[in-house]
Design an enzyme around this catalytic site. Structure first.
Site, mmCIF file in Angstrom:
data_model
loop_
_atom_site.group_PDB
_atom_site.id
_atom_site.type_symbol
_atom_site.label_atom_id
_atom_site.label_comp_id
_atom_site.label_asym_id
_atom_site.label_seq_id
_atom_site.Cartn_x
_atom_site.Cartn_y
_atom_site.Cartn_z
ATOM 1 N N CYS A 77 33.043 47.541 16.221
ATOM 2 C CA CYS A 77 32.018 46.518 16.021
ATOM 3 C C CYS A 77 30.785 47.201 15.468
ATOM 4 O O CYS A 77 30.113 47.950 16.174
ATOM 5 C CB CYS A 77 31.701 45.809 17.340
ATOM 6 S SG CYS A 77 30.347 44.634 17.197
ATOM 7 N N CYS A 228 28.730 39.972 11.170
ATOM 8 C CA CYS A 228 29.744 40.903 11.676
ATOM 9 C C CYS A 228 29.569 42.201 10.908
ATOM 10 O O CYS A 228 29.687 42.230 9.672
ATOM 11 C CB CYS A 228 31.140 40.326 11.470
ATOM 12 S SG CYS A 228 32.483 41.487 11.820
#
Length: 324
Positions: A77, A228
């Site tokens: 992430c 993201c």
């Protein structure tokens, strides 16, 4: 069980940070999944896209594990890594470090503020793979770069890559971006389907002009998100491969949560991406959790003052996008 945490965000992609290095927590694997579903629930007193568990590492300055709001674990992430980078660098009183993730040890460093009074960190996004088996994507070919997938769309061309999270990316125009096409495709490939057995992150990318792109992402395990990090990194790489941007040159990546910068590098045929953006703290809190009853209560909470500066950045971003 009493848990101390910090809530923060990278480009509006928000997370709860839980430090297992400095606290005597003894979470089982199931506990982490349950905590993610419980604490990240948007209808609760906290709510977030996921939890970042900060752990000891035998060969790096710390280890990051990422659990999405649905309880699934992500291999990486980028937005979350910036928060972990800040947390660990500040704890160690250093300007740079190395963070262990599921697939690789990644370099991180503090950078000059992306915008006045917005704490900014650079993180390495790698490894990068175009092998469909690494996503996985079940097509009778080894790679997919700017090609059609007839089962998904007759009008769009897609590129697929793992960084190491799986991403499906399409360069689109304004009408396609504003249509329901992305939602329809994203929901299809993240439900039981023959193409992506493990699901996939789906990004629509609009080129604004050289050096500037907009990325909108449906994130596996989350849904549409403000941003993201790995998707913005992967999207930047795809725009370089399509000659919309240049390798080794900064790319401003705009998103619904703000903006970041990405720099794509190539060395001996391998790619890596630098992701540079905010690591903003919202508040710190103490919660009392009962895992058996699947409940929690916030017993203490204190706000940080950093969000005001980030909101000014967001205002400038929205103004730029409206002009574009």
């Amino acid at each position: 069980m009493q848990i101390d945490l910090i809530k923060g965000h990278g480009s509006g992609n928000d997370f709860l940070l839980i430090d297992e290095k400095a606290n005597p927590y003894t979470f089982s694997e199931n506990d982490r999944a349950v905590l993610a579903r419980l604490l990240c629930n948007r209808h609760s007193d906290l709510g977030a896209d996921g939890i970042l568990f900060i752990m000891n590492s035998n060969h790096a300055d710390g280890k990051m594990r990422v659990f999405n709001a649905d309880g699934s674990e992500a291999s990486m992430c980028g937005n979350g890594l910036r928060l972990v980078a800040r947390y660990i660098c500040e704890k160690l009183q250093r300007q740079e470090g190395v963070i262990e993730t599921m697939k690789a040890n990644l370099r991180v460093s503090k950078q000059a503020d992306l915008y006045p009074n917005v704490p900014t960190y650079q993180v390495e996004i790698s490894p990068v793979s175009f092998k469909l088996t690494d996503l996985p994507l079940k097509l009778n070919q080894p790679t997919l770069v700017n090609e059609k997938i007839p089962e998904l769309s007759s009008e769009l061309s897609f590129s697929a890559l793992a960084v190491p999270n799986p991403h499906l990316i399409a360069i689109v125009d304004t009408d396609q971006l504003q249509s329901e096409l992305q939602r329809q495709i994203s929901e299809r490939v993240n439900e039981p389907n023959e193409l992506f057995p493990d699901g996939v992150n789906v990004s629509f990318v609009k080129s604004i002009n050289p050096g500037n792109i907009y990325v909108n992402t449906f994130e596996r395990g989350v849904g549409f998100t403000n941003a993201c990090g790995t998707a913005m990194s992967a999207s930047s790489l795809i725009t370089c491969l399509q000659n919309l941007n240049e390798i080794d040159q900064p790319i401003n990546v705009y998103n619904n949560g703000g903006k970041v910068q990405c720099v794509v590098h190539r060395s001996e045929g391998d790619y890596s991406i630098d992701l540079i953006g905010n690591a903003t703290y919202l508040y710190q809190a103490t919660v009392e959790v009962d895992l058996e009853k699947n409940s929690f209560a916030v017993t203490n909470k204190g706000d940080f003052s950093e969000q005001m500066a980030y909101q000014k950045l967001q205002t400038e971003v929205q103004s730029f996008l409206q002009k574009g």
